[in-house]
Design an enzyme around this catalytic site. Structure first.
Site, PDB file in Angstrom:
ATOM      1  N   HIS A 100       0.840  -1.206   0.000  1.00  0.00           N
ATOM      2  CA  HIS A 100       0.000   0.000   0.000  1.00  0.00           C
ATOM      3  C   HIS A 100       0.871   1.251   0.000  1.00  0.00           C
ATOM      4  CE1 HIS A 100      -2.424   2.975   2.529  1.00  0.00           C
ATOM      5  NE2 HIS A 100      -3.075   2.893   1.387  1.00  0.00           N
ATOM      6  N   HIS A 159      -0.061  10.960  -2.082  1.00  0.00           N
ATOM      7  CA  HIS A 159      -1.394  10.628  -1.557  1.00  0.00           C
ATOM      8  C   HIS A 159      -2.201  11.857  -1.185  1.00  0.00           C
ATOM      9  CE1 HIS A 159      -4.227   9.777   1.759  1.00  0.00           C
ATOM     10  NE2 HIS A 159      -4.549   8.758   0.986  1.00  0.00           N
TER      11      HIS A 159
HETATM   12  O1  G3P Z   1      -7.782   1.012   0.243  1.00  0.00           O
HETATM   13  C1  G3P Z   1      -7.101   1.401  -0.853  1.00  0.00           C
HETATM   14  C2  G3P Z   1      -6.376   2.692  -0.607  1.00  0.00           C
HETATM   15  O2  G3P Z   1      -5.385   2.912  -1.525  1.00  0.00           O
HETATM   16  C3  G3P Z   1      -7.334   3.853  -0.667  1.00  0.00           C
HETATM   17  O3  G3P Z   1      -7.055   4.696   0.369  1.00  0.00           O
HETATM   18  O4  G3P Z   1      -6.323   6.867   1.188  1.00  0.00           O
HETATM   19  O5  G3P Z   1      -4.720   4.966   1.210  1.00  0.00           O
HETATM   20  O6  G3P Z   1      -5.318   6.007  -0.955  1.00  0.00           O
HETATM   21  P1  G3P Z   1      -5.783   5.661   0.453  1.00  0.00           P
HETATM   22 CA    CA Z   2      -4.302   4.642  -2.492  1.00  0.00          CA
END
Ligand code: G3P
Ligand code: CA
Length: 280
Positions: free
Chosen positions: A37, A79
């Protein structure tokens, strides 16, 4: 004698059932896509090429990145809508609050240090462009899951991403690459631009909407707290895959695997890799 025989049969059946569940979970776990992630946010500065390189060493199969556009319409991996949490923008451009990504040119963003906030070890790590990330990973096995951030300033981002992926096709055409977003309508548009790129929708669509969404999406990506085995089955019945949102603890990872999810986003690819190795 019959009672002893019955007891023995019960023990054997219970053991076989337990073995069947373990085997099912084990086989499922070897297939689950280990998705770092934001490139793997626990061990390196998020959304950087260094993070993804480390995640691959830790066993990640895929790096997830967040895409936004700059003031001069370049695509960068970051992000937050603002630069100040993950770069030294307040030091470099002190008078430009609120330091929105969309208020800075690529040349300005390239001057920023996107690593020191995380650790001095990553001093000088940059905010990568999408092109740089595609080139950097082009010769590796790592897959890419690209999340398009549809913030108000990113009006024509779908078209920009489609154009960039078309221009850089040789760098990624031999690897797993998918796109995901919270904005499902924009993803329908993206699908019309790039029909061969798999799309995952972020969120939990009601099951009665799944057939309609399956017309252009290949997957659903939702928070692990919203996941149930029943929902995974419902999505699978539409021929779509299920990705879990970010989960890090081994107990949660194991539960998600037991539900039959196809991929898990995690900041701890090392944890998920260890669980997958148990199954081998
Ligand atoms: O759950 C997926 C994720 O990539 C979306 O949330 O805020 O971490 O981009 P975020
Ligand atoms: Ca994301």
């Amino acid at each position: 004698m019959y009672r002893q025989f019955g007891a023995a049969v019960t023990v054997i059946l219970t053991t076989l059932t337990a073995l069947a569940v373990m085997t099912a979970t084990a086989s499922a776990s070897t297939e689950v896509d280990n998705i770092a992630h934001r490139g793997g946010a626990s061990f390196a500065p998020e959304n950087t090429i260094a993070a993804c390189a480390l995640a691959q060493v830790q066993g990640a199969d895929t790096c997830e990145f967040d895409i936004q556009q700059t003031k001069d319409h370049h695509l960068v991996l970051i992000h937050d809508q603002t630069l100040n949490r993950t770069t030294d923008v307040e030091d470099v451009f002190p008078g430009r609050s609120p330091w929105r990504v969309s208020d800075f040119t690529l040349a300005e963003i390239r001057r920023l240090d996107a690593g020191s906030w995380f650790s001095p070890r990553y001093r000088g790590e940059r905010v990568p462009t999408l092109e740089q990330a595609l080139r950097a990973t082009s010769n590796s096995r790592i897959g890419l899951l690209l999340e398009i951030k549809h913030f108000p300033a990113n009006r024509d981002i779908d078209r920009l991403v489609a154009a960039e992926l078309e221009d850089t096709r040789p760098w990624w055409s031999n690897k797993r690459l998918a796109v995901q977003a919270f904005d499902w309508q924009s993803m329908r548009t993206f699908h019309s631009l790039m029909p061969h790129i798999p799309i995952a929708l972020l969120g939990k669509p009601p099951t009665d909407r799944l057939p309609e969404l399956a017309e252009y999406a290949k997957g659903i990506s939702l928070p692990h707290k919203d996941l149930t085995a029943e929902y995974v089955d419902a999505v699978h019945r539409q021929g779509m895959y299920v990705y879990s949102g970010t989960a890090n603890r081994p107990t949660v990872l194991r539960r998600l695997i037991s539900y039959g999810v196809d991929g898990i986003m995690t900041n701890r690819p090392d944890h998920l890799d260890a669980i997958k190795r148990e199954a081998w």
